[in-house]
Motif scaffolding. Structure first.
Motif, PDB file in Angstrom:
ATOM      1  N   PHE A   1      41.403  30.762  45.930  1.00 27.34           N
ATOM      2  CA  PHE A   1      42.323  30.058  45.026  1.00 27.34           C
ATOM      3  C   PHE A   1      42.023  30.440  43.577  1.00 27.34           C
ATOM      4  O   PHE A   1      42.930  30.742  42.792  1.00 27.34           O
ATOM      5  N   LEU A   2      40.734  30.431  43.218  1.00 27.74           N
ATOM      6  CA  LEU A   2      40.347  30.748  41.842  1.00 27.74           C
ATOM      7  C   LEU A   2      40.726  32.180  41.482  1.00 27.74           C
ATOM      8  O   LEU A   2      41.160  32.448  40.356  1.00 27.74           O
ATOM      9  N   ALA A   3      40.569  33.096  42.438  1.00 33.43           N
ATOM     10  CA  ALA A   3      40.929  34.488  42.189  1.00 33.43           C
ATOM     11  C   ALA A   3      42.414  34.607  41.843  1.00 33.43           C
ATOM     12  O   ALA A   3      42.798  35.322  40.894  1.00 33.43           O
TER      13      ALA A   3
ATOM     14  N   ASP B   1      46.679  35.066  37.660  1.00 36.72           N
ATOM     15  CA  ASP B   1      47.963  34.589  37.153  1.00 36.72           C
ATOM     16  C   ASP B   1      47.895  34.057  35.730  1.00 36.72           C
ATOM     17  O   ASP B   1      48.948  33.905  35.079  1.00 36.72           O
ATOM     18  N   ASN B   2      46.695  33.753  35.223  1.00 29.84           N
ATOM     19  CA  ASN B   2      46.578  33.070  33.932  1.00 29.84           C
ATOM     20  C   ASN B   2      45.786  33.830  32.872  1.00 29.84           C
ATOM     21  O   ASN B   2      45.503  33.271  31.812  1.00 29.84           O
ATOM     22  N   SER B   3      45.462  35.090  33.126  1.00 31.02           N
ATOM     23  CA  SER B   3      44.548  35.805  32.235  1.00 31.02           C
ATOM     24  C   SER B   3      45.238  36.727  31.230  1.00 31.02           C
ATOM     25  O   SER B   3      44.573  37.515  30.549  1.00 31.02           O
TER      26      SER B   3
ATOM     27  N   VAL C   1      34.051  35.202  39.743  1.00 28.87           N
ATOM     28  CA  VAL C   1      35.377  35.629  40.197  1.00 28.87           C
ATOM     29  C   VAL C   1      35.790  36.938  39.526  1.00 28.87           C
ATOM     30  O   VAL C   1      36.498  37.754  40.129  1.00 28.87           O
ATOM     31  N   VAL C   2      35.323  37.168  38.306  1.00 23.32           N
ATOM     32  CA  VAL C   2      35.711  38.389  37.595  1.00 23.32           C
ATOM     33  C   VAL C   2      35.106  39.638  38.241  1.00 23.32           C
ATOM     34  O   VAL C   2      35.840  40.575  38.576  1.00 23.32           O
ATOM     35  N   PRO C   3      33.775  39.709  38.428  1.00 24.16           N
ATOM     36  CA  PRO C   3      33.256  40.901  39.126  1.00 24.16           C
ATOM     37  C   PRO C   3      33.775  41.045  40.550  1.00 24.16           C
ATOM     38  O   PRO C   3      33.895  42.170  41.045  1.00 24.16           O
ATOM     39  N   MET C   4      34.087  39.927  41.220  1.00 29.60           N
ATOM     40  CA  MET C   4      34.658  40.039  42.561  1.00 29.60           C
ATOM     41  C   MET C   4      36.008  40.748  42.511  1.00 29.60           C
ATOM     42  O   MET C   4      36.285  41.664  43.303  1.00 29.60           O
ATOM     43  N   LEU C   5      36.857  40.332  41.570  1.00 27.77           N
ATOM     44  CA  LEU C   5      38.171  40.955  41.447  1.00 27.77           C
ATOM     45  C   LEU C   5      38.059  42.408  41.023  1.00 27.77           C
ATOM     46  O   LEU C   5      38.754  43.292  41.554  1.00 27.77           O
TER      47      LEU C   5
ATOM     48  N   THR D   1      40.904  47.071  38.794  1.00 29.40           N
ATOM     49  CA  THR D   1      40.175  47.518  37.601  1.00 29.40           C
ATOM     50  C   THR D   1      40.818  47.065  36.292  1.00 29.40           C
ATOM     51  O   THR D   1      40.232  47.250  35.224  1.00 29.40           O
ATOM     52  N   ASP D   2      42.010  46.488  36.370  1.00 29.31           N
ATOM     53  CA  ASP D   2      42.642  45.963  35.155  1.00 29.31           C
ATOM     54  C   ASP D   2      42.312  44.490  34.922  1.00 29.31           C
ATOM     55  O   ASP D   2      42.842  43.865  34.008  1.00 29.31           O
ATOM     56  N   THR D   3      41.410  43.931  35.740  1.00 29.98           N
ATOM     57  CA  THR D   3      41.023  42.528  35.581  1.00 29.98           C
ATOM     58  C   THR D   3      40.265  42.343  34.268  1.00 29.98           C
ATOM     59  O   THR D   3      39.253  43.004  34.030  1.00 29.98           O
ATOM     60  N   PRO D   4      40.734  41.461  33.387  1.00 25.73           N
ATOM     61  CA  PRO D   4      40.024  41.265  32.117  1.00 25.73           C
ATOM     62  C   PRO D   4      38.758  40.435  32.306  1.00 25.73           C
ATOM     63  O   PRO D   4      38.666  39.604  33.211  1.00 25.73           O
ATOM     64  N   PHE D   5      37.769  40.702  31.452  1.00 24.28           N
ATOM     65  CA  PHE D   5      36.556  39.892  31.452  1.00 24.28           C
ATOM     66  C   PHE D   5      36.876  38.509  30.886  1.00 24.28           C
ATOM     67  O   PHE D   5      37.931  38.291  30.288  1.00 24.28           O
TER      68      PHE D   5
END
Length: 323
Positions: free
Chosen positions: A220-222, A227-229, A250-254, A261-265
């Motif tokens: 859920f958190l992922a 959706d909110n970053s 959750v960030v390093p998991m994503l 790889t476009d997941t923001p820190f």
């Protein structure tokens, strides 16, 4: 934002060391909100028993926090304070208690948290008879919910109204329930309500699957983070432990495990802690260590306030609210 008396006091007198760190972190929190970033607040320790709800509820009502990660204890202890406050017993001389004194408290049904005793009968049992019905009704209907969702249902049902002993506006859980605020409660099973739920599973009266799991909280958190970053999500951590460690991962998991790889820190980080760094503890780790785990970027604003959260958090929230 207009400045109230607390904000003016803090800006005038809090100039160095942990005091200055408090001001810097509070200003940076405001800046995150001003640019449209979301904010996660994690609650470890006994912050609900410390009555943080008196001001944290206002943070929720004014949309200064957008998702919460908390221990099962903080989830339930705010509700316990709501329904049994007059039965709590404060013990300012707790450092002088003998083992026999502690045993006497146990026999009186008083479970001690530092200088405050939670009354078992009035707090736990008042909630238990109502929450168990909600658990069983959900199971009978083939429904499954997260621990916090069951608590939201309990609060919004009105079943506890006859027991209210504090002003409802001072309950952060009620404020969160009214907004249906997103939440994760990792390790809920070690809380009193988690123990009670497990006992019903052991007795064959409930299925474990009626309660959604920690893995489901993480997935859920992922999705929520993804959706909110767009404008960043900040991380405000009170204490350490699982309430902080679970969501920040959750960030390093994503990024690493899902290969997105476009997941923001995380766009901001602040921790209030009195833990030291010398024992390899997560709670005492300096923020830069989190860069090596793929949680924070080089340029993420990073703050650590080495002090008592029961003193620092209310001041920071007052500053953020412009009080």
């Amino acid at each position: 934002m207009s400045k109230g008396a607390i904000t003016e006091f803090v800006e005038k007198y809090y100039k160095h060391f942990n005091a200055a760190a408090l001001v810097d972190a509070s200003k940076a929190y405001r800046e995150q909100l001003d640019k449209g970033s979301k904010m996660l607040v994690s609650l470890a320790g006994a912050m609900s028993t410390a009555e943080l709800g008196k001001i944290f509820s206002e943070m929720i009502r004014q949309d200064k926090v957008h998702i919460i990660s908390c221990t099962g204890a903080n989830l339930e202890e705010d509700v316990m304070n709501l329904v049994a406050h007059s039965h709590y017993k404060r013990i300012p001389h707790y450092r002088d208690l003998t083992a026999q004194d502690e045993w006497d408290l146990l026999e009186k049904g008083l479970n001690r948290v530092t200088d405050t005793c939670i009354p078992e009968e009035e707090a736990f049992r008042r909630i238990q008879k109502h929450i168990v019905k909600i658990w069983k009704d959900a199971e009978a209907n083939g429904e499954r919910y997260f621990p916090h969702e069951f608590m939201y249902k309990l609060l919004l049902s009105g079943a506890l109204e006859e027991y209210y002993e504090i002003d409802l506006k001072d309950s952060w859980m009620y404020a969160a329930a009214e907004k249906n605020l997103p939440m994760v409660v990792p390790g809920w099973e070690d809380s009193t309500m988690g123990n009670i739920f497990a006992s019903y599973v052991l007795k064959g009266e409930l299925k474990a699957s009626t309660m959604k799991s920690g893995i489901e909280y993480m997935t859920f958190l992922a999705d929520w983070y993804t959706d909110n970053s767009n404008n960043g999500i900040g991380f405000f951590q009170i204490g350490g432990g699982i309430a902080g460690d679970f969501p920040i991962c959750v960030v390093p998991m994503l990024y690493q495990d899902m290969e997105r790889t476009d997941t923001p820190f995380w766009s901001y980080f602040c921790q209030i802690s009195d833990s030291t760094t010398s024992y390899g503890s997560y709670s005492g780790a300096v923020p830069n260590e989190k860069i090596t785990w793929g949680k924070l970027d080089i340029d993420t604003p990073k703050h650590i306030i080495e002090s008592d959260a029961t003193i620092v958090a209310p001041l920071m929230f007052a500053y953020i609210l412009g009080m």
